[in-house]
Design an enzyme around this catalytic site. Structure first.
Site, PDB file in Angstrom:
ATOM      1  N   HIS A   1      47.441  92.780  31.748  1.00 36.62           N
ATOM      2  CA  HIS A   1      46.492  93.018  31.671  1.00 36.62           C
ATOM      3  C   HIS A   1      45.373  92.101  30.328  1.00 36.62           C
ATOM      4  CE1 HIS A   1      47.047  96.888  32.053  1.00 36.62           C
ATOM      5  NE2 HIS A   1      48.423  97.139  31.473  1.00 36.62           N
TER       6      HIS A   1
ATOM      7  N   ASP B   1      53.210  97.070  38.927  1.00 39.90           N
ATOM      8  CA  ASP B   1      53.784  97.895  37.691  1.00 39.90           C
ATOM      9  C   ASP B   1      52.696  99.551  37.587  1.00 39.90           C
ATOM     10  OD1 ASP B   1      53.541  97.360  34.336  1.00 39.90           O
ATOM     11  OD2 ASP B   1      52.111  98.306  34.643  1.00 39.90           O
TER      12      ASP B   1
ATOM     13  N   HIS C   1      50.642  99.932  35.762  1.00 39.62           N
ATOM     14  CA  HIS C   1      49.096 100.220  34.765  1.00 39.62           C
ATOM     15  C   HIS C   1      48.413  99.223  35.984  1.00 39.62           C
ATOM     16  CE1 HIS C   1      52.027 101.580  31.558  1.00 39.62           C
ATOM     17  NE2 HIS C   1      50.927 102.420  30.687  1.00 39.62           N
TER      18      HIS C   1
ATOM     19  N   ASP D   1      57.683 100.876  34.667  1.00 36.42           N
ATOM     20  CA  ASP D   1      57.105 101.424  33.749  1.00 36.42           C
ATOM     21  C   ASP D   1      56.774 102.616  34.975  1.00 36.42           C
ATOM     22  OD1 ASP D   1      55.094  99.639  34.642  1.00 36.42           O
ATOM     23  OD2 ASP D   1      53.903  99.471  32.702  1.00 36.42           O
TER      24      ASP D   1
END
Lengths: 567, 444
Positions: B112, B151, B153, B240
């Site tokens: 991120h 991921d 996200h 995740d």
């Protein structure tokens, strides 16, 4: 008076050491090792030594033996029934050590929770199959048994099919994986448990024979310890259930010998130049390094902890060969040196030729080297010098590679990485037959202070005699589950939620002291060393639900007295 | 004994002494059980799999990628530098041929973290993949690189860093941004005008299970990788998407992760998120390690795995099937960049592409406003310039001369920095000159 015996590949060395204010070698001898009858070599060495010292003054005998190693190398082991519970992960059949290998459904997770109970039906079938094959010794191993031994205990109870804890009608011996050590590594636990069973009977017969022989010699009062590969000893009675620990104790005896004979403070390199091999060990700040996981037996990695010793095929008896323009030494031994009646020129012959030593018939060495060189259009001088230079270079290269490997080992915290100790050898210690002769040549390579201590010829037996008893244990506590577990002792206790790292360290030291006490070994508090201590908060949602605590505690391998100047 | 088909280097740095806060998902305990599982499985005893220690990234390694304000030491802890160094080590192992593949199982994560860094976003501070990639390009020559971010996200930081780079293909598979942090990563995001189609987002609906993930990889990712022909494939391996993850809503399994890795065949994998530290990470990481090494992973399963319970419904399958039909065209035949009247999407003004951004650093609670501009150059990918201000802090400037800069853009880069010093009101100025490997800071 302490006795030390090192049963080696060629010779069985023995010493008697007087430990007054300053230890001194009261007697020493070398007798040939008879591999088919090791006991006779041991008794012969003992008889020779006892002829020179006062028998009644002897209090302790430390013995290093190749018995278990030989049994495995020569395939003289017993059939073992290996019964495992693995759960999800790598297929356990990859680690099958023998034919009577059974995988039973069931699983325990990394926290020690039983995820799935052991299939009692499969287990009964497996045990029946082993019995049908006449198996009398069993290894019970489950994944994560060092966190919860439930499955291993159930396997043991099923194998024995008996109510009593001590007596067992159906099996002569059962190894439980978790009792071999607290380290995590299921495949190694399987292999270690297997080997422990495979040599158990042979080892116990030998142990009994040694005890009887000592009785006959009037040495029944003597405390007997067996050398382990990690540079410590274990009392003979305890070694009976852990025979696998006696494997590969030879190099440890040499390293402990060097510790006894010198005062090592710095990062150092120890070179034990023998007949067939050179063993290289590395010391950090004066302490020998150990293998991080454990040694390989055959092609099986195990949990048997050992000093980090790297062996290369270069020794006094290593044959010389010429390949193209290059003179090489080793890695093969093709009989003894020419100077000692052999046929093939060796490193020792080359050392004789260049005048570095005078072993056996020096003239024979010169003649053979000249002849071998002439056949390859070289001068004897060139061949001999080339061989010595090659050997020294190979030893230095291997040492460098070993140090580099040690320095690149992984670390797990920022602190370790940034403060990370790098080993930079400052001194070289030499021992073994050709040590003195190779000293100058090795000094030229290493450019470091190079020492050959006195008594270097029986250093291994001295090391054996003076090595102290060691023990280690790992404590694992999970305050969410309110449990404390010490695998090697099968010790379980309930702990309160407030149990913390300090409590765990204290309990680990106490348990270690008590364990050694029960073996008749007195432990000073400062000898118990915490080598690992960590505590992790366990969080669920956003709340702390407990602590996951791991402590490792040991008696550091060492010698009880040294001959060094600092004594 | 087991022997691996591919040699695999594992850099395991669990940072057992670093956490965001004691009960934060990104805390000391996070890789503890993974370590236990890998050790108990005897993973490092498999012939061909070895463990290496991480390097420590230097300030310059970070500044090759990021504009960090006020400076690198103020935003990144030593743990961040080691985590990035772990990824760099993975890159070195593969580039030097020491191992066929490498997996940096390190924390804290990084995907991120955007081009400009004022603090932490989504537990990330510096982008460890990008730092590795640019280290590789600087050390071993320029490479075409594909990053597949798996991921849960959206990898918005990595997307931001490579938005204008035509030599880096960035594909992100993630839970639909309408349902999860950071709320971005839609198919319309395709990269800057000089690199349209080099960014591809695959938003998957909540509760997607193995079937949907593997379908998207097979039908979208693999054909694009085959066409792009990267020198290196890198997997931003966030774990995740797992059915047991506490902060996401997907239904991926350890076996699915291993199978996906087997399909992607990444040269390098770098661990990203994954916060089901007991129920998922030990098994997912084991599965990925085995898949990368080419060792049988079919026995790797979570203790509570039940394929039926987590199976995706028919609507989800239908939706993903449709995505698989439409998305590849965005790469193979990207639409022309159209300058509309929206400065957040970017507008073309003269010879420049200009974009305004507002970024919220959720972990640190910082607001940032940015104006980014890129020269639309025919000879090179253009001079990059960013003016940034965090909350009401001082105005800062970042200028990047790209690795393939033409003499004109290079000169313009120096001119911009010089003008900024004389006439500008910038508190800090940072120049990244990839062409001449020059990294300079002013005002520090």
């Amino acid at each position: 008076m302490l006795l030390g015996i090192d049963v080696g590949g060629t010779h069985t060395d023995a010493v008697a050491i007087d430990i007054g204010d300053a230890p001194a070698v009261a007697a020493s001898c070398k007798v040939p090792t008879r591999h088919h009858d090791l006991l006779s070599s041991v008794t012969e060495a003992l008889t020779t030594i006892l002829g020179q010292v006062d028998k009644s003054a002897v209090t302790q005998l430390n013995l290093s033996t190749t018995l278990s190693t030989n049994a495995i190398v020569q395939n003289k082991t017993e059939d073992v029934g290996v019964i495992v519970s693995a759960g999800p992960g790598i297929d356990p059949h990859n680690f099958m050590p023998c034919k009577d290998f059974h995988v039973i459904d069931g699983s325990i997770d990394h926290r020690g929770n039983e995820v799935r109970a052991l299939s009692t039906r499969q287990l009964a079938e497996a045990v029946d199959a082993c019995r049908g094959n006449g198996v009398r010794v069993f290894a019970a191993v489950s994944k994560f048994s060092t966190r919860n031994p439930r499955h291993e205990n159930l396997i043991r109870r099923t194998v024995c099919n008996c109510k009593s804890v001590d007596v067992c009608e159906h099996a002569d011996f059962v190894t439980l994986g978790h009792q071999l050590g607290g380290a995590l590594n299921f495949p190694r636990r399987v292999a270690t448990a297997y080997f422990n069973c495979a040599v158990w009977r042979l080892y116990n017969e030998f142990a009994t024979a040694v005890e009887e022989a000592l009785d006959e010699m009037g040495l029944g009062h003597v405390k007997v310890n067996i050398l382990k590969a990690d540079g410590g000893t274990m009392p003979l009675p305890q070694s009976r259930t852990l025979p696998v620990q006696s494997i590969f104790s030879g190099p440890a005896a040499s390293v402990m010998g060097i510790i006894a004979l010198t005062d090592i403070f710095h990062d150092s390199v120890i070179l034990d130049i023998g007949g067939t091999t050179t063993d290289i060990a590395v010391f950090a700040d004066g302490a020998p390094l150990i293998e991080r996981e454990g040694i390989d037996i055959g092609s099986h990695p195990t949990l048997v902890s050992a000093l980090k010793v790297h062996s290369i095929g270069i020794g006094g008896d290593s044959a010389i060969s010429v390949v193209g323009p290059e003179v090489r030494v080793g890695p093969n031994r093709l009989g003894p040196s020419v100077c000692l009646g052999g046929e093939r020129v060796t490193l020792t012959d080359a050392l004789n030729y260049v005048g570095a030593c005078k072993v056996g018939d020096v003239a024979a060495s010169r003649k053979a080297v000249d002849a071998y060189a002439a056949a390859r259009t070289l001068t004897g001088e060139k061949l001999a010098q080339g061989a010595v230079a090659y050997a020294a270079q190979a030893i230095q290269d291997a040492t460098r590679a070993l140090v580099e490997e040690i320095n690149s080992k992984p670390v797990y915290t920022i602190h370790e990485l940034l403060e990370g100790k790098k080993i930079v050898p400052k001194k070289v210690y030499l021992m073994g037959g050709p040590a003195e002769a190779m000293r100058e040549e090795l000094f030229q390579r290493f450019q470091l202070s190079t020492e050959v201590p006195a008594n270097f010829d029986v250093a291994n037996a001295i090391g054996a005699a003076l090595t102290r008893t060691t023990w280690e244990l790992e404590l694992f506590a999970d305050t969410q589950r309110h449990v404390l577990f010490i695998p090697t002792l099968s010790y379980r206790e309930n702990v309160p939620s407030g149990y913390d790292l300090d409590d765990a360290k204290r309990d680990a030291v106490n348990q270690l002291t008590m364990q050694l006490d029960s073996m008749g070994v007195f432990l000073k508090a400062e000898d118990a060393q915490i080598t690992h201590a960590s505590s992790f908060n366990m969080v669920e949602g956003y709340d702390r639900v407990g602590r996951n605590i791991r402590v490792k505690c040991q008696v550091r391998p060492g010698v009880i007295k040294t001959f060094g100047e600092g004594r | 004994m087991l022997k691996s088909k591919n040699t695999l280097g594992i850099i395991f740095f669990p940072a057992f002494d670093w956490a965001i806060s004691p009960t934060h998902p990104e805390r000391q305990e996070r890789l503890l059980y993974t370590q236990d599982q890998l050790r108990e499985e005897g993973l490092f005893d498999i012939e061909g799999i070895s463990e290496y220690k991480p390097d420590v990234a230097s300030v310059e390694d970070v500044e090759r990628v990021h504009f960090c304000f006020p400076d690198v030491p103020s935003v990144a802890t030593r743990s961040h530098l080691i985590s990035a160094g772990g990824a760099m080590k993975a890159g070195d192992l593969v580039m030097e041929g020491k191992t066929d593949r490498a997996f940096a199982m390190v924390r804290p994560p990084g995907h991120h973290a955007m081009k400009v860094v004022h603090g932490s976003r989504g537990f990330c501070t510096i982008n460890i993949e990008a730092i590795m990639i640019e280290h590789i390009r600087e050390q071993y020559g320029h490479k075409r690189i594909a990053i597949v971010d798996t991921d849960c996200h959206h990898g918005d930081g990595t997307q931001d860093i490579y938005w204008h780079d035509p030599d880096t293909l960035f594909i992100s598979l993630h839970q639909d941004g309408r349902t999860l942090y950071p709320g971005t990563g839609f198919p319309r995001d395709l990269g800057g005008p000089n690199a349209m189609g080099r960014t591809l987002n695959i938003p998957l609906p909540p509760n997607t299970s193995d079937e949907g993930f593997l379908m998207a990889v097979e039908r979208i990712v693999l054909p694009i990788l085959a066409d792009f022909k990267p020198d290196l494939v890198i997997n931003s391996a966030g774990q995740d998407n797992h059915f047991s993850d506490p902060i996401t809503n997907m239904n991926f399994s350890a076996g699915g992760y291993a199978a996906m890795n087997d399909m992607l065949k990444p040269d390098i994998a770098v661990l990203e998120g994954g916060y089901s530290i007991q129920g998922a990470l030990p098994y997912v990481n084991l599965g990925i390690c085995l898949a990368m090494a080419g060792v049988d992973y079919s026995h790797v399963r979570e203790p509570n795995y039940n394929a039926e319970r987590i199976r995706q419904d028919a609507r989800t399958t239908e939706y993903i099937t449709e995505l698989c039909k439409q998305l590849p065209a965005l790469y193979f035949d990207p639409p022309e960049f159209v300058s509309r009247d929206d400065s957040r999407q970017g507008i073309i003004s003269g010879d420049k592409f200009v974009r305004h951004k507002q970024i919220y650093y959720d972990t640190d609670g910082i607001n940032e406003v940015q104006q980014e501009s890129v020269t639309l150059c025919k000879q090179c990918r253009g001079l990059y310039k960013v003016e940034t201000r965090a909350d009401s802090g001082p105005l800062c400037l970042g200028v990047e001369i790209p690795v393939d800069a033409c003499p004109e853009c290079r000169a313009k880069g120096y001119q911009t920095v010089e003008d900024a010093q004389i006439k500008g009101t910038y508190r800090y100025i940072q120049l990244i000159n990839r062409l001449d490997k020059e990294y300079v800071r002013y005002g520090f």
